[in-house]
Motif scaffolding. Structure first.
Motif, mmCIF file in Angstrom:
data_model
loop_
_atom_site.group_PDB
_atom_site.id
_atom_site.type_symbol
_atom_site.label_atom_id
_atom_site.label_comp_id
_atom_site.label_asym_id
_atom_site.label_seq_id
_atom_site.Cartn_x
_atom_site.Cartn_y
_atom_site.Cartn_z
ATOM 1 N N ARG A 1 -11.871 2.537 -8.486
ATOM 2 C CA ARG A 1 -10.976 3.669 -8.801
ATOM 3 C C ARG A 1 -11.232 4.205 -10.199
ATOM 4 N NH1 ARG A 1 -5.270 2.515 -5.759
ATOM 5 N NH2 ARG A 1 -6.207 1.846 -3.794
ATOM 6 N N ARG B 1 0.188 7.714 -2.597
ATOM 7 C CA ARG B 1 0.716 8.770 -1.720
ATOM 8 C C ARG B 1 2.193 9.023 -1.984
ATOM 9 N NH1 ARG B 1 -1.227 6.024 3.472
ATOM 10 N NH2 ARG B 1 -1.794 4.460 1.912
ATOM 11 N N ASP C 1 0.832 -1.209 0.000
ATOM 12 C CA ASP C 1 0.000 0.000 0.000
ATOM 13 C C ASP C 1 0.864 1.257 0.000
ATOM 14 O OD1 ASP C 1 -2.389 1.368 -0.032
ATOM 15 O OD2 ASP C 1 -2.734 1.221 2.127
ATOM 16 N N GLY C 2 0.299 2.339 -0.531
ATOM 17 C CA GLY C 2 0.959 3.650 -0.448
ATOM 18 C C GLY C 2 1.584 4.134 -1.751
#
Ligand code: IPE
Ligand code: IPE
Ligand code: MG
Length: 254
Positions: A79, A32, A28-29
């Protein structure tokens, strides 16, 4: 200098006799990581693909037996189409460049999830990678692609109910093993349950990943975004795992 000193320290603490057999990672991430660099989210996914290569090699070198990577969830279809399309192309690019290395390192590719919903070219890339690595008997690189654990459990229940309806199975004969045998992780046999589950990016939730299988996994939530994760962070996670006391409901540390 600094990082090589750190590397040696990590090596010193790592017990090569107690490497977790099955490591699962919620990668994850990516978004970001990209946003912090004023890049489009997909740049994070591209960089994340490089991390998959690095971490696969690191895990294989450490003697991990199964590495399960959550790549696309049954909920990720929500998404924007541009991002979903990009994510659907990634396995094609990944396997096109990486299969020779996988074969060289004796790594076998497996997939959990309903890949029939993926674009044709993506399905082909995945199936080819499975075929091209079918004879490898080292680490299993198990991708969760269009995978969700509730979907997995729903399908298992349906298929068990079918067997009961057909008279092949008596409801009283249904055990925990029957359920494990009907999950998408069944081909992993005794190695189906992760010893260690890592989620990157600081989020502390499971997001529908291997709900049945992680019943007794050690959970680690690490702050690094997935593109910043590497062999060193993996080793640190394993050292943390080695310091945990797994009791499985009993009293003895296993
Ligand atoms: C993980 O990164 C990759 C996938 C879920 C496909 P994210 O895309 O979820 O990145 P964040 O969580 O938005 O930063
Ligand atoms: C979980 O990450 C799915 C994958 C890593 C493939 P998400 O980013 O989709 O999870 P939520 O939405 O933050 O729970
Ligand atoms: Mg996320």
């Amino acid at each position: 200098m600094f990082s090589s000193k750190k590397d040696t320290e990590t090596e010193r603490q790592l017990d090569m006799e107690r490497i977790p057999a099955h490591i699962a990672i919620i990668m994850d991430g990516n978004g970001r990581w990209a946003q912090h660099r004023h890049l489009p989210r997909v740049a994070g996914h591209k960089q994340g693909m490089q991390t998959v290569k690095k971490v696969t090699m690191a895990a294989s070198d450490l003697g991990v037996k199964v590495l399960s990577l959550y790549a696309f969830s049954t909920e990720n279809w929500k998404r924007p189409a541009t991002e979903v399309n990009y994510l659907m192309q990634l396995p094609i690019r990944f396997f096109a460049t990486f299969v020779p290395d996988l074969v060289k390192h004796n790594v076998k590719v497996m997939v959990m999830g309903d890949i029939t919903r993926l674009p044709e070219a993506t399905q082909k890339a995945v199936k080819d990678a499975i075929k091209d690595t079918a004879d490898c008997d080292g680490m299993i690189l198990n991708f969760a692609l269009n995978y969700g654990s509730r979907d997995e459990i729903t399908r298992a229940v349906r298929s068990i109910a079918d067997e009961v309806k057909e008279g092949q199975l008596d409801p009283s004969a249904i055990t925990e093993q029957t359920i494990s045998d009907h999950l998408m992780s069944a081909p992993l046999g005794k190695l189906a349950d992760p010893d260690l589950l890592i989620r990157t990016s600081g989020e502390e939730r499971i997001s529908n990943f291997m709900l049945w299988q992680i019943g007794y996994s050690e959970l680690e939530f690490v702050p690094e975004h997935w593109p910043d994760f590497d062999g060193e962070t993996l080793k640190r996670a394993i050292i943390e795992f080695q310091g945990r006391h797994r009791r499985f409901g009993g009293l003895v540390n296993k």
